[in-house]
Design a protein around this motif. Structure first.
Motif, mmCIF file in Angstrom:
data_model
loop_
_atom_site.group_PDB
_atom_site.id
_atom_site.type_symbol
_atom_site.label_atom_id
_atom_site.label_comp_id
_atom_site.label_asym_id
_atom_site.label_seq_id
_atom_site.Cartn_x
_atom_site.Cartn_y
_atom_site.Cartn_z
ATOM 1 N N UNK A 120 1.222 -45.426 13.410
ATOM 2 C CA UNK A 120 2.321 -46.397 13.402
ATOM 3 C C UNK A 120 2.128 -47.440 12.303
ATOM 4 N N UNK A 121 0.857 -47.763 12.029
ATOM 5 C CA UNK A 121 0.608 -48.676 10.909
ATOM 6 C C UNK A 121 1.114 -48.059 9.610
ATOM 7 N N UNK A 122 0.868 -46.754 9.442
ATOM 8 C CA UNK A 122 1.363 -46.087 8.237
ATOM 9 C C UNK A 122 2.876 -46.012 8.188
ATOM 10 N N UNK A 123 3.521 -45.908 9.357
ATOM 11 C CA UNK A 123 4.990 -45.836 9.397
ATOM 12 C C UNK A 123 5.611 -47.206 9.155
ATOM 13 N N UNK A 124 5.157 -48.214 9.918
ATOM 14 C CA UNK A 124 5.767 -49.539 9.799
ATOM 15 C C UNK A 124 5.334 -50.274 8.534
ATOM 16 N N UNK A 125 4.094 -50.050 8.141
ATOM 17 C CA UNK A 125 3.572 -50.847 7.031
ATOM 18 C C UNK A 125 3.762 -50.216 5.670
ATOM 19 N N UNK A 126 4.556 -49.148 5.577
ATOM 20 C CA UNK A 126 4.759 -48.483 4.297
ATOM 21 C C UNK A 126 5.380 -49.446 3.282
ATOM 22 N N UNK A 127 4.725 -49.647 2.141
ATOM 23 C CA UNK A 127 5.243 -50.600 1.149
ATOM 24 C C UNK A 127 6.068 -49.884 0.063
ATOM 25 N N UNK A 128 7.367 -49.921 0.116
ATOM 26 C CA UNK A 128 8.170 -49.242 -0.910
ATOM 27 C C UNK A 128 7.907 -49.832 -2.294
ATOM 28 N N UNK A 129 7.743 -48.941 -3.244
ATOM 29 C CA UNK A 129 7.582 -49.376 -4.622
ATOM 30 C C UNK A 129 6.197 -49.864 -4.986
ATOM 31 N N UNK A 130 5.296 -50.010 -4.057
ATOM 32 C CA UNK A 130 3.943 -50.493 -4.354
ATOM 33 C C UNK A 130 2.965 -49.319 -4.232
ATOM 34 N N UNK A 131 2.750 -48.671 -5.362
ATOM 35 C CA UNK A 131 1.915 -47.462 -5.358
ATOM 36 C C UNK A 131 0.477 -47.766 -4.936
ATOM 37 N N UNK A 132 -0.034 -48.928 -5.317
ATOM 38 C CA UNK A 132 -1.422 -49.277 -4.992
ATOM 39 C C UNK A 132 -1.616 -49.377 -3.483
ATOM 40 N N UNK A 133 -0.694 -50.067 -2.807
ATOM 41 C CA UNK A 133 -0.809 -50.196 -1.361
ATOM 42 C C UNK A 133 -0.540 -48.868 -0.657
ATOM 43 N N UNK A 134 0.359 -48.059 -1.231
ATOM 44 C CA UNK A 134 0.588 -46.724 -0.675
ATOM 45 C C UNK A 134 -0.687 -45.887 -0.763
ATOM 46 N N UNK A 135 -1.333 -45.958 -1.908
ATOM 47 C CA UNK A 135 -2.578 -45.200 -2.091
ATOM 48 C C UNK A 135 -3.660 -45.709 -1.155
ATOM 49 N N UNK A 136 -3.661 -47.032 -0.906
ATOM 50 C CA UNK A 136 -4.654 -47.585 0.018
ATOM 51 C C UNK A 136 -4.446 -47.032 1.423
ATOM 52 N N UNK A 137 -3.186 -46.899 1.821
ATOM 53 C CA UNK A 137 -2.900 -46.297 3.126
ATOM 54 C C UNK A 137 -3.414 -44.858 3.185
ATOM 55 N N UNK A 138 -3.179 -44.128 2.108
ATOM 56 C CA UNK A 138 -3.641 -42.728 2.065
ATOM 57 C C UNK A 138 -5.163 -42.650 2.113
ATOM 58 N N UNK A 139 -5.831 -43.553 1.426
ATOM 59 C CA UNK A 139 -7.298 -43.562 1.449
ATOM 60 C C UNK A 139 -7.802 -43.889 2.850
ATOM 61 N N UNK A 140 -7.148 -44.869 3.510
ATOM 62 C CA UNK A 140 -7.543 -45.220 4.879
ATOM 63 C C UNK A 140 -7.347 -44.015 5.805
ATOM 64 N N UNK A 141 -6.197 -43.326 5.644
ATOM 65 C CA UNK A 141 -5.955 -42.131 6.463
ATOM 66 C C UNK A 141 -7.039 -41.080 6.220
ATOM 67 N N UNK A 142 -7.352 -40.817 4.934
ATOM 68 C CA UNK A 142 -8.351 -39.796 4.604
ATOM 69 C C UNK A 142 -9.725 -40.172 5.149
ATOM 70 N N UNK A 143 -10.081 -41.465 5.053
ATOM 71 C CA UNK A 143 -11.386 -41.888 5.567
ATOM 72 C C UNK A 143 -11.493 -41.739 7.073
ATOM 73 N N UNK A 144 -10.422 -42.134 7.778
ATOM 74 C CA UNK A 144 -10.449 -42.052 9.239
ATOM 75 C C UNK A 144 -10.470 -40.600 9.721
ATOM 76 N N UNK A 145 -9.665 -39.753 9.115
ATOM 77 C CA UNK A 145 -9.634 -38.348 9.545
ATOM 78 C C UNK A 145 -10.934 -37.631 9.186
ATOM 79 N N UNK A 146 -11.504 -37.982 8.034
ATOM 80 C CA UNK A 146 -12.767 -37.336 7.642
ATOM 81 C C UNK A 146 -13.905 -37.764 8.554
ATOM 82 N N UNK A 147 -13.956 -39.068 8.883
ATOM 83 C CA UNK A 147 -15.008 -39.530 9.795
ATOM 84 C C UNK A 147 -14.857 -38.908 11.174
ATOM 85 N N UNK A 148 -13.626 -38.555 11.526
ATOM 86 C CA UNK A 148 -13.392 -37.930 12.822
ATOM 87 C C UNK A 148 -14.067 -36.568 12.918
ATOM 88 N N UNK A 149 -14.307 -35.917 11.774
ATOM 89 C CA UNK A 149 -15.003 -34.629 11.774
ATOM 90 C C UNK A 149 -16.404 -34.761 12.358
#
Length: 363
Positions: A120-149
């Motif tokens: 929901x953070x990724x859905x509500x907090x999506x920053x249109x037009x801000x590629x840096x913050x979008x990439x930060x969300x993707x990095x956070x997602x990748x880190x959390x899912x990878x640590x879940x392994x």
């Protein structure tokens, strides 16, 4: 013998070093219980380590989140974490032995809740037009899912519940309403997600195999302990039977006034029974058993007879009998008789001489 032992040890080490996949063919509730135990033991990191990250995300994306969205995400994460906390306490207190309670699925529900909070953070907090913050969300997602392994893949339902909860809102927002850059990141994220699911399956299989091996080792140790206990019981029983037979043998020799002796080649080891000593007028085990000690107890006129008796048995006679008197001034004289037979090996040499000494007469 030494070479065979080394070969066997090498073969055993090789077998232990390889994955015995056949262990996974059986369906064993104990393996599942061991994995659930591991899941609960490592669950602290899955609950509390991401909390500072979540508050940091609230600060970073505060311009794109309303107060009720922050409250909803925080409440959902808190409820899911509290659910996992209570589960862990209940599991620890009960030892995971409550019948009819699926601890794994209950844990998966909590994992799904924490994953959905991040989604929901990724859905509500999506920053249109801000590629840096979008990439930060993707990095956070990748880190959390990878640590879940490393934490949740031990139990696949919990792993997939978290993955689905965090990924569906992220990817839906990226594919449906995102810009080209976001769609590209979501596309590559989907590929990474597929790879993580594959790794999760591999990790789970490895964990199941490890649990099955530990369980099999415990079974083997139990079998060894039971075999050792059975062997010890058998040893005690055999020892008692041996002592009983030895006591019976000694009693029978004493009652029948007979004694036994044997000579073992090629070292010439001689053994006398206790009654043999008594028949010679000696206390049992009062001197080493030897032909010379026997001759010392024989009347001088009969010693050559006894020497010849020994020589015949050690050379060509298979059975020989002699009578002799004991030394002393007792009247009448006590005559003893030695009846013996020899046993030869394949080369014709004498390996054993076994004899019986008995009272023949008194005259």
């Amino acid at each position: 013998m030494s070479e065979n032992r080394q070969t066997a040890s090498a073969a055993l080490l090789q077998r232990l070093a390889e994955d015995d996949e056949s262990l996974l063919d059986r369906s064993d509730a104990q393996i599942d219980a061991m994995l659930i135990e591991r899941l609960y033991q490592t669950s602290f990191a899955t609950r509390y380590v991401p909390i500072p990250m979540l508050f940091g995300a609230f600060v970073i994306y505060q311009d794109y989140l309303s107060w009720w969205q922050i409250a909803l995400i925080g409440l959902l994460y808190s409820i899911a974490t509290l659910h996992l906390d209570r589960l862990r306490d209940a599991y620890t207190q009960s030892g995971g032995m409550q019948p009819g309670k699926d601890w794994g699925m209950l844990f998966a529900i909590g994992c799904g809740g924490t994953g959905l909070a991040w989604g929901l953070l990724g859905w509500f907090g999506y920053p249109p037009g801000d590629f840096a913050l979008q990439a930060m969300l993707c990095v956070a997602w990748a880190g959390l899912t990878t640590s879940s392994l490393n934490t949740r893949a031990v139990h696949l339902p919990s792993f997939y519940a978290f993955i689905i909860g965090i990924s569906v809102p992220f990817f839906a927002r990226g594919f449906l309403f995102g810009e080209a850059s976001t769609v590209g990141m979501a596309f590559f994220g989907s590929i990474l997600l597929a790879a993580q699911c594959f790794c999760g399956q591999v990790n789970n299989r490895r964990e199941r195999l490890s649990a099955a091996l530990r369980l099999r080792n415990a079974e083997l140790i139990g079998e060894m302990d039971r075999a050792r206990a059975a062997a010890e019981t058998s040893r005690v029983e055999l020892s008692r039977a041996h002592h009983s037979l030895a006591a019976d043998f000694t009693s029978l020799q004493r009652l029948s006034q007979t004694g036994s002796w044997h000579w073992q080649g090629p070292d010439g080891h001689v053994v006398w029974s206790d009654q043999f000593y008594r028949l010679l007028g000696l206390a049992p085990q009062s001197c080493p058993a030897a032909p010379a000690a026997w001759l010392d107890r024989v009347h001088p006129d009969d010693r050559e007879i006894l020497r010849s008796h020994y020589q015949r048995l050690r050379h060509d006679a298979t059975r020989d009998t002699v009578s002799f008197r004991l030394v002393g001034d007792a009247a009448p004289a006590i005559w003893l008789q030695s009846i013996a037979e020899s046993e030869r090996g394949p080369d014709g040499s004498v390996t054993w001489i076994r004899g019986l000494l008995r009272v023949e007469s008194e005259s």
